[in-house]
Design an enzyme around this catalytic site. Structure first.
Site, PDB file in Angstrom:
ATOM      1  CG  ASN A   6      -1.565   1.270   1.549  1.00 33.36           C
ATOM      2  OD1 ASN A   6      -1.664   2.144   0.693  1.00 33.36           O
ATOM      3  ND2 ASN A   6      -2.041   1.424   2.778  1.00 33.36           N
ATOM      4  CD1 TRP A   7       3.573   1.270  -2.743  1.00 30.80           C
ATOM      5  CD2 TRP A   7       3.410   2.321  -4.711  1.00 30.80           C
ATOM      6  NE1 TRP A   7       4.318   0.562  -3.655  1.00 30.80           N
ATOM      7  CE2 TRP A   7       4.236   1.186  -4.877  1.00 30.80           C
ATOM      8  CE3 TRP A   7       3.170   3.129  -5.826  1.00 30.80           C
ATOM      9  CZ2 TRP A   7       4.816   0.840  -6.099  1.00 30.80           C
ATOM     10  CZ3 TRP A   7       3.745   2.797  -7.046  1.00 30.80           C
ATOM     11  CH2 TRP A   7       4.561   1.664  -7.178  1.00 30.80           C
ATOM     12  CE  LYS A   8      -0.106   3.493   5.257  1.00 25.16           C
ATOM     13  NZ  LYS A   8       0.159   3.676   6.681  1.00 25.16           N
ATOM     14  CG  HIS A  32      -5.637   1.791   5.780  1.00 27.57           C
ATOM     15  ND1 HIS A  32      -5.273   2.757   6.692  1.00 27.57           N
ATOM     16  CD2 HIS A  32      -4.538   1.034   5.579  1.00 27.57           C
ATOM     17  CE1 HIS A  32      -3.997   2.585   7.017  1.00 27.57           C
ATOM     18  NE2 HIS A  32      -3.529   1.545   6.357  1.00 27.57           N
ATOM     19  CD  GLU A  54      -2.889  -2.134   8.582  1.00 27.16           C
ATOM     20  OE1 GLU A  54      -1.879  -2.549   8.001  1.00 27.16           O
ATOM     21  OE2 GLU A  54      -3.592  -1.222   8.142  1.00 27.16           O
ATOM     22  N   GLY A  69       2.550   2.099  11.301  1.00 26.06           N
ATOM     23  CA  GLY A  69       3.534   3.175  11.361  1.00 26.06           C
ATOM     24  C   GLY A  69       4.470   3.123  12.553  1.00 26.06           C
ATOM     25  CB  SER A  83       5.048  -1.787  12.019  1.00 25.90           C
ATOM     26  OG  SER A  83       4.362  -0.578  12.287  1.00 25.90           O
TER      27      SER A  83
END
Ligand code: PGA
Length: 250
Positions: free
Chosen positions: A9-11, A96, A161, A167, A207
């Site tokens: 997921n490149w955000k 998300h 998640e 993060g 993470s």
């Protein structure tokens, strides 16, 4: 045997130049792994078409990071399932934590995004996990999958998640990740039947690093891994894909 899954997921990152550079570096690193591991890359909207074109014929899929579920066109700034599909996406992430918080979404709102994904012919990747400071309640899947048929759920992928795992310096301990994936699978088995529960991929996200991958993958209920920061680093993500392949080859 389920084909394991690696999700990147490149955000809100990666210019077109960075996306192409990633692909040039990443593809040779995973050329011998794409048969063993299903890889899905979710770029920002602005790069979906370019990435889908660059990955054409490689066996690597592209997904959206979100979609707007409402009908019609009067949704300035939003992107619908049909537009994602037109740009080359075959998957779309829904649920998300960052989007839930930004838009104030509850499980019912996420459910309509699951429906909108199916309506557009996209396969939903449903992210689910506990909010900060609370235990994981798999019963929330009752709302998230309320109007879904077994055949539809069998097409989905799930990411366990926890909000607090995103993060950070390290993922949750492997037992925590496995327990979450297992709770989702058990819930799906009870509601949609064992064959569906055995067919779907349930992966862990939060993470993830190459250093932690093997331990997270040790439990057979963890069908792969999702990563964002390491998912944008071609060497790190390729190493995560390799660890996923090796974990299932054992
Ligand atoms: P991270 O993000 O891998 O950078 O922790 C994970 C996520 O938000 O899905």
């Amino acid at each position: 045997m389920r084909r394991p899954l690696a999700l990147s997921n490149w955000k809100m990152a990666m210019t077109l130049a960075q996306a192409w550079a990633f692909i040039r570096d990443f593809l040779p690193r995973v050329a011998d792994l794409v048969d063993q591991v299903e890889i899905v890359i979710c770029p920002p909207y602005t790069a979906i078409h370019a990435v889908a074109e660059a990955l054409r014929g490689t066996g690597i899929d592209v997904g959206g990071q979100d979609l707007w579920p409402g009908p019609g066109e009067a949704h300035t700034g939003a992107v619908s399932g049909p537009l994602l599909a037109d740009a080359g996406a075959t998957w779309v992430m829904v649920g998300h934590w960052e989007i839930r918080r930004r838009l104030g979404e509850d499980d019912a709102a996420v459910h309509w995004k699951v429906r909108a994904a199916f309506d557009a012919g996209l396969r939903p990747i449903l992210l689910v996990g506990e909010p900060h400071g609370e235990p994981f309640d798999p019963d929330r899947l009752a709302t998230l999958l309320a109007r879904c048929a077994s055949e539809e759920v069998a097409q989905m992928a799930f990411v366990y998640e926890p909000e607090g795992a995103i993060g950070r310096a390290e993922p949750v301990p492997p037992e925590h990740a496995a327990a979450g994936c297992r709770a989702i699978r058990r819930w799906i088995a009870e509601r949609f039947g064992k064959p569906v529960a055995e067919a779907i991929r349930i992966i862990y996200g939060g993470s993830v690093t190459p250093e932690h991958a093997a331990a997270l993958l040790a439990d057979p209920d963890v069908d792969g891994l999702g990563a964002s920061r390491r998912g944008r680093d071609p060497a790190a993500f390729a190493e995560i894909v390799r660890q996923i392949a090796e974990s299932r080859g054992r």
